[in-house]
Design an enzyme around this catalytic site. Sequence first.
Site, PDB file in Angstrom:
ATOM      1  CG  HIS A  50      -1.724   1.244   1.366  1.00  0.00           C
ATOM      2  ND1 HIS A  50      -1.304   2.297   2.148  1.00  0.00           N
ATOM      3  CD2 HIS A  50      -2.880   1.635   0.791  1.00  0.00           C
ATOM      4  CE1 HIS A  50      -2.192   3.274   2.058  1.00  0.00           C
ATOM      5  NE2 HIS A  50      -3.156   2.894   1.244  1.00  0.00           N
ATOM      6  NE  ARG A  57      32.534  -0.753 -13.463  1.00  0.00           N
ATOM      7  CZ  ARG A  57      32.622  -0.923 -12.141  1.00  0.00           C
ATOM      8  NH1 ARG A  57      33.576  -1.698 -11.640  1.00  0.00           N
ATOM      9  NH2 ARG A  57      31.805  -0.316 -11.336  1.00  0.00           N
ATOM     10  CD  GLU A  74      42.126  -2.518 -19.629  1.00  0.00           C
ATOM     11  OE1 GLU A  74      41.656  -1.745 -18.765  1.00  0.00           O
ATOM     12  OE2 GLU A  74      41.782  -3.704 -19.745  1.00  0.00           O
ATOM     13  N   GLY A 106      39.821   1.850 -22.637  1.00  0.00           N
ATOM     14  CA  GLY A 106      39.726   2.183 -21.216  1.00  0.00           C
ATOM     15  C   GLY A 106      40.719   3.287 -20.898  1.00  0.00           C
ATOM     16  CB  SER A 107      40.439   6.953 -21.083  1.00  0.00           C
ATOM     17  OG  SER A 107      39.333   7.159 -20.229  1.00  0.00           O
ATOM     18  CG  ASN A 108      39.673   5.685 -15.640  1.00  0.00           C
ATOM     19  OD1 ASN A 108      39.543   6.714 -16.293  1.00  0.00           O
ATOM     20  ND2 ASN A 108      38.830   5.330 -14.687  1.00  0.00           N
ATOM     21  CG  ASP A 109      43.572   0.379 -15.926  1.00  0.00           C
ATOM     22  OD1 ASP A 109      43.570   1.115 -14.922  1.00  0.00           O
ATOM     23  OD2 ASP A 109      43.255  -0.826 -15.883  1.00  0.00           O
ATOM     24  CB  CYS A 152      33.785   2.094 -21.991  1.00  0.00           C
ATOM     25  SG  CYS A 152      35.178   0.971 -21.735  1.00  0.00           S
TER      26      CYS A 152
END
Length: 794
Positions: free
Chosen positions: A418, A508, A677, A698-701, A748
């Site tokens: 409810h 992921r 990456e 994967g631009s971070n790594d 990504c």
Amino acid sequence: MDKYVIWFQDLGMNDVPEVGGKNASLGEMISGLSNAGVRVPGGFATTAFAFREFLRHEGLADRISAALKDLDVDDINALREAGAKIRKWIVETPFPPALNEAIEEAWNRMVEEAGGEEFTVAVRSSATAEDLPDASFAGQQETFLNIQGLDSVRHHIHEVFASLYNDRAISYRVHRGFEHAEVALSAGVQRMVRSDIGASGVMFTLDTESGFRDVVFVTASWGLGETVVQGSVNPDEFHVYKPALEAGRPAILRRHLGSKAIQMVFGEDGQATRTVPVDDADRQRFCIRDEHIEALARQAMIIEKHYGRPMDIEWALDGVDGQLYIVQARPETVESRQDGQVIERFHIRSPRSEVLARGRAIGQRIGAGRVRVVMDLDEMHKVEAGDVLVTDMTDPDWEPVMKRAAAIVTDRGGRTCHAAIIARELGIPAVVGCGDASARLSDGQEATVSCAEGDEGRIYKGLLDFEVTRTRTDAMPEVPCKVMMNVGNPGRAFHFRNLPNAGVGLARLEFIINSMIGVHPKALLQFDTLPAELQGEIAQRMAGYDDPVTFYVEKLVEGIATLGAAFHPKPVIVRLSDFKSNEYANLLAGERYEPDEENPMIGYRGTSRYLSENFRDCFELECRAVRKVRDEMGLDNVVIMVPFVRTLGEAEGVIDLLAEMGLKRGENGLKIYMMCEIPSNAVLADQFLEYFDGFSIGSNDLTQLTLGLDRDSGLVASTFDERDPAVKALLSMAIQAARKAGKYVGICGQGPSDYPDLAEWLMEQGIESISLNPDTVVETWLRLAGDEQGRKDA
């Protein structure tokens, strides 16, 4: 046709003015859908004519009209006093002789048809103005279960008639502009299903939170269904994917095990029903099997197709004959009316504080205010406009005060209880089924209720700063590349699909493993060798599943399939697990199996882990899950992405391993991408692409390994920038190599979400897709399209 009583099988939807929406719908299903496999218990309904004749009897209508004249329904005490007086009059006024006789004749026919077999009935209310597409009277009037004998049936029809004047119903009619005399009540007398020794629940032919139409949402609990409808129990929940069901494939996308602490059963010693505790063993298992879930969803789809609109359906599983029955069906009146072209996004801006309580999120909104813990209707006057209402559970009598609240929090209830239904109608957030929120939250303290962070709703300490953005998505400008989304949380997938997108560029597996499983896969594979205490902890997490390995695989299936279904037929790129050793060690039992590495970021992770003999059996479970999603459930829009491929030897090895595990590139349309990456991936891009169907950057790594810095180190993190010339040079190499090979290339990584100018540069380089965090999609999209407002907002 009798003026006072009509049998269900003689009714259809054209008879709403005579018997109300609920009873007309029961008749419609019996007469129109029985041959299609929809099973509805029979019975009879009293008519609107009978109700009005009853009100004319002994001047009842005039007394009611006088009591309601000039009543201020926002004065809760006055409303309660008037309602109680009217209901007493109705119950004490005898039926006119002709109505009495018609009820008796109908009852005797039911007894005769039973052939001496003992049976009981439900006496249900059905208002002649209920279940309209733009107004929901459902749940306002009473239902009485396990009623036996003619005298009891007569008494409970009186009670049903009286419930037209309960507090919520009076208030709702006034606020929605219905004259009280416009609405008549029909009582449905329906043979009971023995779900007291079975199970029951509610299902919707769409997702109640997002409005996603391709699923059936099923809730279930032990015993009679009133506990689910009232919200006094936290039920099991399931999402079933309609296209898979239609194709005869496995179709259950998601399962959530509810606590199911109590169940309503038939009473004893003259008591109609009673509530009893559920055994621990039954609480720790789903109350219906997969075949029941899919059978219910099939019936729901038949009903939805017949009515041509999303439906809200009550069902019951008979514990004697083992059959499933539909006991009510009405139009869904909240999500199906939403404007799907306007996206509302709530976002907490200030740092998050202590989480005071957690439960099921309703409404995808945020509300904040002063807590009012109200455990009894007599305390409702404490709640003022903008307060956070905290209680055990709600029922229709609470509604006049619920509309004052900025948010609602309950100890009990699931997503169809409810409190959840009314919160959606009112457009306010609610967190239901918290267990102990009324004890953990203090009256008068300030709190923020967030339902904008996934399936789990959270109540934070204090008033957090949050913002709301509204965007129309029906006129988004064209952009020269595809804009995809990074979606980690399957619980948000149905909602995020409403954003403009070309699919999911990164999903992921680590999120699913961490949040939905929480146990190291090796511990599940070696469960029998673990210490008893650890086995007990794991057993709690895997409750409802047959064995530890099935638990791991099925939870992966549920997460991947939910994402695949939400965005189908657009691609959903699923990255296989890329936990580092320290992250795997943080899972339950993980420290037993993981090495202690000085620098796990460049250690035992990604493809090298898959190819090691030590992890091979764990990796096979991931592959098994992907195979089921693609090959059995038919979600062939799921694309595999392989992370952290250091060498060409690893590239060849992982492609061979995947093929060995039933995931052969090109078979059943399977595409396999590689996460680009590592600098080696860009330098040797042409050669890596010989093994894969494309790159997802994967631009971070890539930035971290190109610049030789640890992005997690506060000493050097300030120099971390994906726009560094060296990083851009590698990005350009990867993009050009993919374009030359005629293969997919997208990005990504976090960079384009943080830096719209980097997104623009990537577009100029010819990248095929940019995958963004959902909260940056609209702004970045507009900027890429050259929209000046988008530039300004970004």
